[in-house]
Design a protein around this motif. Sequence first.
Motif, PDB file in Angstrom:
ATOM      1  N   ASN A  12       8.273   8.287   1.984  1.00 40.70           N
ATOM      2  CA  ASN A  12       7.319   7.988   0.912  1.00 40.70           C
ATOM      3  C   ASN A  12       6.504   9.234   0.608  1.00 40.70           C
ATOM      4  O   ASN A  12       6.047   9.904   1.534  1.00 40.70           O
ATOM      5  CB  ASN A  12       6.341   6.887   1.336  1.00 40.70           C
ATOM      6  N   ILE A  66      -0.168  -0.722  -3.765  1.00 38.03           N
ATOM      7  CA  ILE A  66      -0.695  -0.949  -5.121  1.00 38.03           C
ATOM      8  C   ILE A  66      -0.154  -2.208  -5.748  1.00 38.03           C
ATOM      9  O   ILE A  66       0.673  -2.791  -5.523  1.00 38.03           O
ATOM     10  CB  ILE A  66      -0.430   0.239  -6.058  1.00 38.03           C
ATOM     11  N   THR A 103       4.893   7.784  -5.281  1.00 37.56           N
ATOM     12  CA  THR A 103       3.727   7.286  -6.013  1.00 37.56           C
ATOM     13  C   THR A 103       3.132   8.458  -6.773  1.00 37.56           C
ATOM     14  O   THR A 103       2.693   9.449  -6.171  1.00 37.56           O
ATOM     15  CB  THR A 103       2.667   6.711  -5.051  1.00 37.56           C
ATOM     16  N   TRP A 104       3.147   8.369  -8.099  1.00 36.06           N
ATOM     17  CA  TRP A 104       2.560   9.443  -8.928  1.00 36.06           C
ATOM     18  C   TRP A 104       1.064   9.258  -8.959  1.00 36.06           C
ATOM     19  O   TRP A 104       0.556   8.161  -9.203  1.00 36.06           O
ATOM     20  CB  TRP A 104       3.158   9.417 -10.343  1.00 36.06           C
ATOM     21  N   TYR A 105       0.390  10.345  -8.738  1.00 33.01           N
ATOM     22  CA  TYR A 105      -1.037  10.292  -8.438  1.00 33.01           C
ATOM     23  C   TYR A 105      -1.723  11.456  -9.128  1.00 33.01           C
ATOM     24  O   TYR A 105      -1.088  12.409  -9.575  1.00 33.01           O
ATOM     25  CB  TYR A 105      -1.150  10.396  -6.902  1.00 33.01           C
ATOM     26  N   GLU A 152      -3.785  10.897   0.743  1.00 27.71           N
ATOM     27  CA  GLU A 152      -4.084  11.066  -0.679  1.00 27.71           C
ATOM     28  C   GLU A 152      -5.570  11.315  -0.945  1.00 27.71           C
ATOM     29  O   GLU A 152      -5.945  11.835  -1.988  1.00 27.71           O
ATOM     30  CB  GLU A 152      -3.575   9.858  -1.486  1.00 27.71           C
ATOM     31  N   ILE A 171      -0.359   5.487 -10.045  1.00 30.19           N
ATOM     32  CA  ILE A 171      -1.766   5.097 -10.086  1.00 30.19           C
ATOM     33  C   ILE A 171      -2.399   5.830 -11.256  1.00 30.19           C
ATOM     34  O   ILE A 171      -2.455   7.063 -11.276  1.00 30.19           O
ATOM     35  CB  ILE A 171      -2.469   5.438  -8.759  1.00 30.19           C
ATOM     36  N   SER A 222       6.204   4.423  -8.317  1.00 32.80           N
ATOM     37  CA  SER A 222       5.046   3.699  -8.821  1.00 32.80           C
ATOM     38  C   SER A 222       4.032   4.740  -9.309  1.00 32.80           C
ATOM     39  O   SER A 222       4.231   5.945  -9.094  1.00 32.80           O
ATOM     40  CB  SER A 222       4.441   2.816  -7.727  1.00 32.80           C
ATOM     41  N   VAL A 243       3.274  10.543  -1.908  1.00 34.52           N
ATOM     42  CA  VAL A 243       2.262  10.390  -2.949  1.00 34.52           C
ATOM     43  C   VAL A 243       2.063  11.784  -3.537  1.00 34.52           C
ATOM     44  O   VAL A 243       1.666  12.712  -2.818  1.00 34.52           O
ATOM     45  CB  VAL A 243       0.938   9.877  -2.355  1.00 34.52           C
ATOM     46  N   SER A 288       2.966   3.319   2.436  1.00 32.10           N
ATOM     47  CA  SER A 288       2.595   4.006   1.203  1.00 32.10           C
ATOM     48  C   SER A 288       1.305   3.379   0.677  1.00 32.10           C
ATOM     49  O   SER A 288       0.817   2.393   1.215  1.00 32.10           O
ATOM     50  CB  SER A 288       3.703   3.858   0.169  1.00 32.10           C
ATOM     51  N   GLN A 333      -0.488   0.833 -11.029  1.00 28.28           N
ATOM     52  CA  GLN A 333      -1.829   0.317 -10.718  1.00 28.28           C
ATOM     53  C   GLN A 333      -2.844   0.858 -11.709  1.00 28.28           C
ATOM     54  O   GLN A 333      -2.907   2.078 -11.936  1.00 28.28           O
ATOM     55  CB  GLN A 333      -2.272   0.721  -9.316  1.00 28.28           C
ATOM     56  N   ILE A 340       9.906   3.772 -13.030  1.00 24.41           N
ATOM     57  CA  ILE A 340       8.688   3.213 -12.431  1.00 24.41           C
ATOM     58  C   ILE A 340       8.738   1.684 -12.412  1.00 24.41           C
ATOM     59  O   ILE A 340       9.013   1.043 -13.428  1.00 24.41           O
ATOM     60  CB  ILE A 340       7.444   3.720 -13.190  1.00 24.41           C
TER      61      ILE A 340
END
Lengths: 418, 49
Positions: free
Chosen positions: A88, B49, A139-141, A339, A171, A169, A90, B46, A195, A191
Amino acid sequence: MYRQSKYNYVIETAKEYCIYNTLYGGIIVLDADEYEILSNGTIEKNSYTDTEIFFIDNGFWIEDYINETEQYLKFCEFMRKHKHDYVNAVIAVTTKCNARCFYCFEKGIVQKDMTIESADKVIDYLKSRYDINKSLGITWYGGEPLMNQEIISYITKELCKIYSDYSASMITNGLLFDDETIKKAVYDWKIGVVQITLDGTEEIYNSRKNYINFIESPFKTVINNIKKLTEHNIQVSIRLNIDDDNFNDIIHLLEFLRVEMAGIENLFIYPAVLTKNKFMSDFTSEEKAMNYMEKIFTSFSDIVSIRNLIEAPHKFHTCMLDDENAVAVGTDGNLYLCEHYVDKEKYICNKNNSANKPVITSECYNCKILPKCLGGCYANRMENNLYCSIEKYYINTYLKEKLKAVYENYSVGKIFRR
Amino acid sequence: MKVIQESKKEYVELVKETDFDKLDDFQELLLYMKLTEIGAGENVSSIEI
């Protein structure tokens, strides 16, 4: 000899006791006499009643010599040692943001985009972690990740050449989505979940987000974008950021969402209490947090949910910090502790996290929620902030609501009665 | 007693009865396979969300 499990979380209703074992997941309802039996435990004997056998088989009773917490912590360590079938990441593609939320923990860091060179560094790193048995979750942040879309496209394209089991995913505040971006999110970026945070109804939201250079109502645009995303089969998690100032307005927001989002699938709404940081003079106490959650769940259990709280297996990682398979990547392509720390130079770790272990204080060791939390948020702990898992603040109310729902279904035979 | 949800009995058995300090490599492998089979170790690390 058997005694009651340390992880039996008990709530008392008018005449009954609802017991949820946070380690093994069982939920039972007992009358006063049965509860007394559970509480007292038993000595070993030749035969047991059906109820007693159920207590033993389902972990509500534990052999007296077993140290459940030690066993559980060893189990976690075992799983951390062996489970490596996923990676995973981020990834902060930018620290620029079009919103200026007063509570942002990234406030003050240099605003910059990830470059192609830094993206290549990320890609090389994630390629090096590839194994045919591994899935990859991104997770794109940010900042606001939609302010650097080219890099998202670039990295996704490269990683999908390697990882066949890929998911992503994001945020985001959701403001910069439009028809074209949503198509990109679905088809190019693959995606599945987005969130989006809502801080209140239109006026309050617009004021708290304080967007840069936006003329029309950002609130209306974001609500519209949420609907469009769900229409494209992207699941949207609406996070309701709550503090002492906006709680009453959040109630109005929920009333609005109940009507506005009626019938929409792929939508998940959950409350989260804002935690203190150096930009906030005051913060919500644990007691207030629980009180807020109770008010929300009592009135809005039809639209607010806590994902898999009851059904989720117990944790064996606290978070990415003690997970060798998870990394947080800054805009410079470096790896950071988590993160919360991206682009903060002193937290560059550029190594895997296998050496880190959950931080279990004596308070955690004796906490019934430990299997759902495993020590809580390290970053918040360092800031002397509320660090316990969010479940702590809504488990009571959630169980009461769950019980109510169960009783409503009882007449249609959905519950197994013994 | 009303049962709303039964516990994951395999977890109960494995988590409370395994002596994690005395497993050799092969036993560890077998245990991990068993835990995987019963759904232990979902990927939860992770950002949720």
